[in-house]
Motif scaffolding. Structure first.
Motif, mmCIF file in Angstrom:
data_model
loop_
_atom_site.group_PDB
_atom_site.id
_atom_site.type_symbol
_atom_site.label_atom_id
_atom_site.label_comp_id
_atom_site.label_asym_id
_atom_site.label_seq_id
_atom_site.Cartn_x
_atom_site.Cartn_y
_atom_site.Cartn_z
ATOM 1 N N LEU A 172 -1.669 5.891 -6.179
ATOM 2 C CA LEU A 172 -2.463 4.706 -6.534
ATOM 3 C C LEU A 172 -3.657 4.513 -5.597
ATOM 4 O O LEU A 172 -4.761 4.165 -6.038
ATOM 5 C CB LEU A 172 -1.552 3.465 -6.509
ATOM 6 C CG LEU A 172 -2.230 2.133 -6.803
ATOM 7 C CD1 LEU A 172 -2.847 2.107 -8.196
ATOM 8 C CD2 LEU A 172 -1.221 0.980 -6.658
ATOM 9 N N LEU B 151 -2.753 -3.268 -12.652
ATOM 10 C CA LEU B 151 -1.958 -2.112 -13.076
ATOM 11 C C LEU B 151 -1.421 -2.423 -14.473
ATOM 12 O O LEU B 151 -0.603 -3.338 -14.637
ATOM 13 C CB LEU B 151 -0.791 -1.866 -12.097
ATOM 14 C CG LEU B 151 -1.153 -1.827 -10.600
ATOM 15 C CD1 LEU B 151 0.054 -1.350 -9.785
ATOM 16 C CD2 LEU B 151 -2.359 -0.944 -10.336
ATOM 17 N N MET C 31 2.159 -3.380 -15.894
ATOM 18 C CA MET C 31 2.766 -4.670 -15.606
ATOM 19 C C MET C 31 2.159 -5.714 -16.531
ATOM 20 O O MET C 31 0.968 -6.010 -16.445
ATOM 21 C CB MET C 31 2.551 -5.051 -14.141
ATOM 22 C CG MET C 31 2.971 -3.961 -13.150
ATOM 23 S SD MET C 31 4.705 -3.470 -13.317
ATOM 24 C CE MET C 31 5.471 -4.497 -12.082
ATOM 25 N N GLY D 176 6.209 -2.331 -3.788
ATOM 26 C CA GLY D 176 5.632 -2.755 -2.525
ATOM 27 C C GLY D 176 6.141 -4.163 -2.232
ATOM 28 O O GLY D 176 6.222 -4.998 -3.140
ATOM 29 N N GLU E 170 5.547 -0.219 1.470
ATOM 30 C CA GLU E 170 5.752 0.409 0.164
ATOM 31 C C GLU E 170 7.165 0.955 0.051
ATOM 32 O O GLU E 170 7.614 1.723 0.889
ATOM 33 C CB GLU E 170 4.721 1.529 -0.029
ATOM 34 C CG GLU E 170 4.745 2.201 -1.396
ATOM 35 C CD GLU E 170 4.360 1.275 -2.550
ATOM 36 O OE1 GLU E 170 3.760 0.209 -2.317
ATOM 37 O OE2 GLU E 170 4.666 1.618 -3.699
ATOM 38 N N LYS E 171 7.852 0.541 -0.978
ATOM 39 C CA LYS E 171 9.195 1.031 -1.330
ATOM 40 C C LYS E 171 10.130 1.124 -0.115
ATOM 41 O O LYS E 171 10.634 2.214 0.229
ATOM 42 C CB LYS E 171 9.083 2.377 -2.052
ATOM 43 C CG LYS E 171 8.182 2.267 -3.297
ATOM 44 C CD LYS E 171 8.228 3.450 -4.215
ATOM 45 C CE LYS E 171 7.500 3.182 -5.512
ATOM 46 N NZ LYS E 171 6.046 3.129 -5.478
ATOM 47 N N ILE F 232 5.067 -6.845 -4.878
ATOM 48 C CA ILE F 232 3.686 -6.754 -5.360
ATOM 49 C C ILE F 232 3.763 -6.337 -6.818
ATOM 50 O O ILE F 232 4.205 -5.239 -7.136
ATOM 51 C CB ILE F 232 2.905 -5.715 -4.522
ATOM 52 C CG1 ILE F 232 2.920 -6.107 -3.037
ATOM 53 C CG2 ILE F 232 1.500 -5.538 -5.063
ATOM 54 C CD1 ILE F 232 2.335 -5.050 -2.103
ATOM 55 N N SER F 233 3.351 -7.249 -7.705
ATOM 56 C CA SER F 233 3.631 -7.002 -9.126
ATOM 57 C C SER F 233 2.423 -6.480 -9.894
ATOM 58 O O SER F 233 2.361 -6.609 -11.114
ATOM 59 C CB SER F 233 4.171 -8.275 -9.762
ATOM 60 O OG SER F 233 3.204 -9.294 -9.665
ATOM 61 N N GLY F 234 1.445 -5.900 -9.196
ATOM 62 C CA GLY F 234 0.396 -5.178 -9.922
ATOM 63 C C GLY F 234 -0.904 -5.932 -10.138
ATOM 64 O O GLY F 234 -1.723 -5.525 -10.960
ATOM 65 N N TYR G 73 -4.191 -7.567 -7.857
ATOM 66 C CA TYR G 73 -4.775 -7.648 -6.517
ATOM 67 C C TYR G 73 -6.212 -8.138 -6.619
ATOM 68 O O TYR G 73 -6.898 -7.840 -7.603
ATOM 69 C CB TYR G 73 -4.860 -6.261 -5.870
ATOM 70 C CG TYR G 73 -3.626 -5.377 -5.900
ATOM 71 C CD1 TYR G 73 -3.196 -4.787 -7.092
ATOM 72 C CD2 TYR G 73 -2.928 -5.076 -4.739
ATOM 73 C CE1 TYR G 73 -2.091 -3.941 -7.116
ATOM 74 C CE2 TYR G 73 -1.816 -4.222 -4.763
ATOM 75 C CZ TYR G 73 -1.402 -3.670 -5.955
ATOM 76 O OH TYR G 73 -0.309 -2.828 -5.980
ATOM 77 N N GLN H 33 -0.952 5.983 -0.669
ATOM 78 C CA GLN H 33 -0.474 4.667 -1.086
ATOM 79 C C GLN H 33 -1.493 3.579 -0.779
ATOM 80 O O GLN H 33 -1.976 3.461 0.352
ATOM 81 C CB GLN H 33 0.852 4.329 -0.374
ATOM 82 C CG GLN H 33 2.019 5.223 -0.753
ATOM 83 C CD GLN H 33 2.502 5.008 -2.188
ATOM 84 O OE1 GLN H 33 2.043 4.100 -2.889
ATOM 85 N NE2 GLN H 33 3.409 5.855 -2.629
ATOM 86 N N THR I 44 -0.722 0.474 -0.656
ATOM 87 C CA THR I 44 -0.061 -0.474 0.245
ATOM 88 C C THR I 44 -0.291 -0.096 1.710
ATOM 89 O O THR I 44 -0.508 -0.971 2.554
ATOM 90 C CB THR I 44 1.452 -0.529 -0.062
ATOM 91 O OG1 THR I 44 1.603 -0.805 -1.455
ATOM 92 C CG2 THR I 44 2.156 -1.602 0.737
HETATM 93 C C1 G1P Z 1 2.759 0.596 -7.431
HETATM 94 C C2 G1P Z 1 2.478 0.024 -6.048
HETATM 95 C C3 G1P Z 1 3.594 -0.922 -5.638
HETATM 96 C C4 G1P Z 1 3.761 -2.008 -6.676
HETATM 97 C C5 G1P Z 1 3.995 -1.377 -8.051
HETATM 98 C C6 G1P Z 1 4.010 -2.429 -9.137
HETATM 99 O O1 G1P Z 1 3.896 1.425 -7.357
HETATM 100 O O2 G1P Z 1 2.357 1.095 -5.134
HETATM 101 O O3 G1P Z 1 3.300 -1.495 -4.385
HETATM 102 O O4 G1P Z 1 4.852 -2.855 -6.341
HETATM 103 O O5 G1P Z 1 2.949 -0.433 -8.374
HETATM 104 O O6 G1P Z 1 4.251 -1.815 -10.366
HETATM 105 P P1 G1P Z 1 4.266 2.488 -8.526
HETATM 106 O O7 G1P Z 1 4.824 1.686 -9.662
HETATM 107 O O8 G1P Z 1 2.992 3.170 -8.897
HETATM 108 O O9 G1P Z 1 5.281 3.406 -7.930
#
Ligand code: G1P
Length: 294
Positions: A112, A132, A135, A173, A192-193, A205-207, A209, A231, A233
């Motif tokens: 990302l 994103l 979401m 995240g 992150e994760k 973090i729900s996508g 920002y 990342q 994050t």
């Molecule tokens: C990404 C971000 C993460 C966020 C998530 C939401 O992760 O890196 O911080 O919480 O989107 O969907 P990914 O879903 O690409 O693994």
């Protein structure tokens, strides 16, 4: 007075491996919740929040997304000659104004953070929103609109968060919460994760920002993090040393349409919201459930 956020970035280069074979030839962002593609929900949300420039970071096989945000004269002509003017008007309403879209490519799936970095020339030296499209939110007003309201007060960087089951923190995240109310609190850290025992909270973090352009400079030299990917994050965790980050625990609920369960649940929830479908759909669901249980 904060610098206005006019531009939004939509990373849409992901391969969608979790939805194969549906996404073999079709971008995952074109999967539908009821009858609207995921990407349309994100664009609608951005427009409601005042966005005027829509930047898509695409990849191979994603041309359909560009077509989706274009006129389709043959179809429009047919709708017109059949008198389906309401459908036609809805199609027009969904379109950004001519010249408001830009497309660039992420040539390799490096994460990302790398996708966002690919948008740097199109965004330039101004704050921008990042959405994103996996979401999808049920929220009124939309989540980005709620975040813009907070941004007008705080400036800096703003991140939308929601509570998640502590067992699921390692899928997302996670932010550390400092002082302030749900509508705008200080973020103290981002990871992150994380493993559940390392998570600073259960706010994920729900996508959505709002970011300052200094993030691009950090992403220039960001090394790979969780999952071997660059990342976002991690870059934000660097930026927080020099700029404030505000968390907004918005009113509403996210459906993670990157997972099958979230995608199916979103379809049920959104269909039950629709006047033209709710009643009949509810009876069909009940029929299925009664058969399964009984
Ligand atoms: C990404 C971000 C993460 C966020 C998530 C939401 O992760 O890196 O911080 O919480 O989107 O969907 P990914 O879903 O690409 O693994």
């Amino acid at each position: 007075m904060q610098q206005r956020v006019r531009t939004a970035v939509f990373p849409v280069a992901g391969l969608g491996t979790r939805f194969l074979p549906a996404t073999k030839a079709m971008p995952k962002e074109m999967l539908t919740v009821v009858d609207r593609p995921l990407i349309q929900y994100a664009v609608d949300e951005a427009r409601e929040a005042g966005i005027e420039h829509f930047v898509f970071v695409t990849g191979r096989n994603k041309g359909v997304i560009e077509d989706h945000f274009d006129r389709q004269y043959e179809l429009e002509h047919t709708l017109q000659s059949r008198g389906k003017l309401d459908v036609l008007e809805e199609l027009w309403r969904d379109l950004p104004i001519a010249g408001q879209t830009s497309f660039t490519r992420q040539q390799e799936p490096l994460g990302l953070g790398h996708a966002v970095w690919c948008a740097r020339e199109l965004v330039g030296n101004q704050p921008f929103a990042l959405l994103l499209p996996d979401m999808v939110f049920r929220a009124r007003p939309g989540v980005l609109r709620q975040m813009m309201d907070a941004y007008d007060e705080t400036g800096g960087n703003v991140i939308g968060v929601e509570e998640v089951d502590p067992k699921e923190v390692s899928s997302y995240g996670i932010v550390g919460r400092g002082t302030g109310a749900d509508g705008a609190f200080a973020i103290t850290s981002m990871v992150e994760k994380p493993r559940p025992e390392d998570a600073p909270s259960n706010l994920f973090i729900s996508g959505r920002y709002i970011l300052q352009p200094e993030i691009f400079g950090i992403l220039n030299s960001q090394t790979r993090g969780a999952g071997g990917e660059i990342q976002l994050t991690d870059a934000m965790q660097t930026l927080i040393r020099s700029q404030p980050f505000t968390g907004v625990k918005y009113q509403g609920k996210v459906y993670d349409c990157g997972s099958k369960l979230g995608f199916l649940t979103a379809n049920v929830a959104f269909a039950l919201d629709r006047d033209d479908l709710a009643e009949d759909f509810r009876s069909e669901i009940l029929r299925i459930l009664n058969k399964t249980v009984g």
